[in-house]
Design a protein around this motif. Structure first.
Motif, mmCIF file in Angstrom:
data_model
loop_
_atom_site.group_PDB
_atom_site.id
_atom_site.type_symbol
_atom_site.label_atom_id
_atom_site.label_comp_id
_atom_site.label_asym_id
_atom_site.label_seq_id
_atom_site.Cartn_x
_atom_site.Cartn_y
_atom_site.Cartn_z
ATOM 1 N N ASP A 8 0.849 -1.393 0.048
ATOM 2 C CA ASP A 8 0.048 0.097 -0.025
ATOM 3 C C ASP A 8 0.970 1.325 0.091
ATOM 4 O O ASP A 8 0.468 2.144 -0.695
ATOM 5 C CB ASP A 8 -0.885 0.172 1.387
ATOM 6 C CG ASP A 8 -1.937 -1.167 1.190
ATOM 7 O OD1 ASP A 8 -2.152 -1.646 0.049
ATOM 8 O OD2 ASP A 8 -2.543 -1.192 2.114
ATOM 9 N N PHE A 9 2.061 1.184 0.783
ATOM 10 C CA PHE A 9 2.744 2.426 0.838
ATOM 11 C C PHE A 9 3.392 2.699 -0.397
ATOM 12 O O PHE A 9 3.403 3.924 -1.024
ATOM 13 C CB PHE A 9 3.931 2.009 1.953
ATOM 14 C CG PHE A 9 5.039 3.165 2.142
ATOM 15 C CD1 PHE A 9 4.757 4.355 2.916
ATOM 16 C CD2 PHE A 9 6.392 3.215 1.112
ATOM 17 C CE1 PHE A 9 5.757 5.442 2.980
ATOM 18 C CE2 PHE A 9 7.051 4.249 1.235
ATOM 19 C CZ PHE A 9 6.968 5.158 2.154
ATOM 20 N N LEU A 10 3.874 1.747 -1.273
ATOM 21 C CA LEU A 10 4.585 1.667 -2.489
ATOM 22 C C LEU A 10 3.493 2.308 -3.462
ATOM 23 O O LEU A 10 4.055 2.764 -4.341
ATOM 24 C CB LEU A 10 5.406 0.456 -2.870
ATOM 25 C CG LEU A 10 6.499 0.218 -1.990
ATOM 26 C CD1 LEU A 10 6.932 -1.296 -2.278
ATOM 27 C CD2 LEU A 10 7.567 1.134 -2.007
ATOM 28 N N ALA A 11 2.221 1.675 -3.444
ATOM 29 C CA ALA A 11 1.323 2.026 -4.479
ATOM 30 C C ALA A 11 1.193 3.704 -4.271
ATOM 31 O O ALA A 11 0.882 4.141 -5.155
ATOM 32 C CB ALA A 11 0.111 1.237 -4.288
ATOM 33 N N ALA A 14 5.561 5.199 -4.625
ATOM 34 C CA ALA A 14 6.363 4.781 -5.400
ATOM 35 C C ALA A 14 5.807 3.764 -6.111
ATOM 36 O O ALA A 14 6.366 2.681 -6.186
ATOM 37 C CB ALA A 14 7.999 4.303 -4.670
ATOM 38 N N PRO A 15 4.876 3.966 -7.253
ATOM 39 C CA PRO A 15 4.096 2.945 -7.920
ATOM 40 C C PRO A 15 5.212 2.140 -8.843
ATOM 41 O O PRO A 15 4.832 1.120 -9.283
ATOM 42 C CB PRO A 15 2.958 3.421 -8.431
ATOM 43 C CG PRO A 15 3.283 5.177 -8.533
ATOM 44 C CD PRO A 15 4.257 5.419 -7.542
ATOM 45 N N ILE A 134 15.872 -0.808 -5.133
ATOM 46 C CA ILE A 134 15.725 0.314 -5.110
ATOM 47 C C ILE A 134 17.077 1.049 -5.110
ATOM 48 O O ILE A 134 18.062 0.541 -4.564
ATOM 49 C CB ILE A 134 14.827 0.953 -3.999
ATOM 50 C CG1 ILE A 134 14.593 2.345 -3.977
ATOM 51 C CG2 ILE A 134 15.278 0.324 -2.606
ATOM 52 C CD1 ILE A 134 13.421 2.856 -3.014
ATOM 53 N N ALA A 135 17.083 2.100 -5.828
ATOM 54 C CA ALA A 135 18.334 3.136 -5.390
ATOM 55 C C ALA A 135 18.485 3.595 -4.179
ATOM 56 O O ALA A 135 17.528 4.151 -3.714
ATOM 57 C CB ALA A 135 18.449 4.298 -6.585
ATOM 58 N N HIS A 138 16.925 7.127 -3.810
ATOM 59 C CA HIS A 138 15.559 7.026 -3.875
ATOM 60 C C HIS A 138 15.100 6.338 -2.513
ATOM 61 O O HIS A 138 14.002 7.158 -1.961
ATOM 62 C CB HIS A 138 15.180 6.236 -5.048
ATOM 63 C CG HIS A 138 13.773 6.256 -5.323
ATOM 64 N ND1 HIS A 138 13.181 5.651 -6.043
ATOM 65 C CD2 HIS A 138 12.785 6.979 -4.848
ATOM 66 C CE1 HIS A 138 11.715 6.033 -6.146
ATOM 67 N NE2 HIS A 138 11.505 6.826 -5.360
ATOM 68 N N LEU A 139 15.527 5.401 -2.021
ATOM 69 C CA LEU A 139 15.151 4.958 -0.551
ATOM 70 C C LEU A 139 15.079 5.995 0.353
ATOM 71 O O LEU A 139 14.161 6.135 1.051
ATOM 72 C CB LEU A 139 16.096 3.725 -0.218
ATOM 73 C CG LEU A 139 15.724 3.194 1.080
ATOM 74 C CD1 LEU A 139 15.314 1.730 1.169
ATOM 75 C CD2 LEU A 139 16.934 3.191 2.100
ATOM 76 N N ALA A 140 16.310 6.599 0.494
ATOM 77 C CA ALA A 140 16.529 7.648 1.481
ATOM 78 C C ALA A 140 15.423 8.843 1.608
ATOM 79 O O ALA A 140 14.695 9.202 2.330
ATOM 80 C CB ALA A 140 17.756 8.341 1.557
ATOM 81 N N GLN A 141 15.098 9.119 0.195
ATOM 82 C CA GLN A 141 13.997 10.316 -0.151
ATOM 83 C C GLN A 141 12.682 9.684 0.182
ATOM 84 O O GLN A 141 11.843 10.404 0.719
ATOM 85 C CB GLN A 141 14.300 10.510 -1.700
ATOM 86 C CG GLN A 141 13.155 11.613 -1.905
ATOM 87 C CD GLN A 141 12.058 10.877 -2.801
ATOM 88 O OE1 GLN A 141 12.044 9.893 -3.397
ATOM 89 N NE2 GLN A 141 10.910 11.557 -2.390
ATOM 90 N N LEU A 142 12.572 8.588 0.048
ATOM 91 C CA LEU A 142 11.006 7.969 -0.075
ATOM 92 C C LEU A 142 10.686 7.988 1.411
ATOM 93 O O LEU A 142 9.620 8.291 1.803
ATOM 94 C CB LEU A 142 11.107 6.648 -0.568
ATOM 95 C CG LEU A 142 9.603 5.982 -0.913
ATOM 96 C CD1 LEU A 142 8.876 6.756 -1.721
ATOM 97 C CD2 LEU A 142 10.075 4.295 -1.532
#
Length: 161
Positions: A8-11, A14-15, A134-135, A138-142
């Motif tokens: 759900d979080f990724l949807a 970060a889809p 994941i890069a 991107h992980l840190a930003q997300l």
């Protein structure tokens, strides 16, 4: 439930990122590295720690350990791991599936610079058989992670003559 909260979080956030589920356990760094065909350092393990009276998450390279001196210098306290029941309670994820995604409450998240040497890392995805690719940036930003340097220096293998 945990895998679903990550999904759900990724949807929502970060889809483009897909959860990769395996038929075998990926609960340990060694199992995850073998299952995903990467070196252990590329597995982004998530540690659940007490920082004084607060729970924080620390995402770091799978082949690293916390350097107690660096950690204490950075946070002003000794690293203290949560027990398995506390991990489940605070993160909503089982040990072996802990990740910084889909958490039931806001926790401060830190990412160790040991992840930055890779174009892609693989943190768990809320289950002992699931991960995402994941890069590190991107992980840190997300997850709004703050970069820290608290891992022990890795000994370099000698170069054959």
């Amino acid at each position: 439930m945990s895998l679903q909260s990550v999904s759900d979080f990724l949807a929502r956030h970060a889809p483009d990122i897909r959860i990769v589920e395996k038929d075998t356990s990926t609960a340990t760094v060694a199992e995850a590295a073998t299952a995903h065909g990467v070196e252990p350092a590329q597995i982004a393990k998530t540690l659940s720690l007490w920082l004084k009276d607060e729970v924080v998450l620390l995402v770091m390279g799978g082949d690293t350990r916390i350097d107690n001196r660096k950690y204490k210098d950075r946070f002003g306290a000794k690293a203290k791991m949560l027990n398995a029941d506390e991990v489940q309670q605070w993160t909503g994820h089982p040990v072996g599936g802990v990740c910084p995604f889909g958490l039931p409450r806001d926790l401060r998240i830190f990412a160790d610079v040991s992840l930055q040497k890779f174009e892609e890392v693989l943190p768990a995805a809320g289950a002992t058989h699931a991960a995402v690719r994941i890069a590190p940036a991107h992980l840190a930003q997300l997850v709004k992670a703050e970069w820290v340097d608290v891992a022990q220096e890795q000994a370099q293998a000698p170069v054959p003559a």
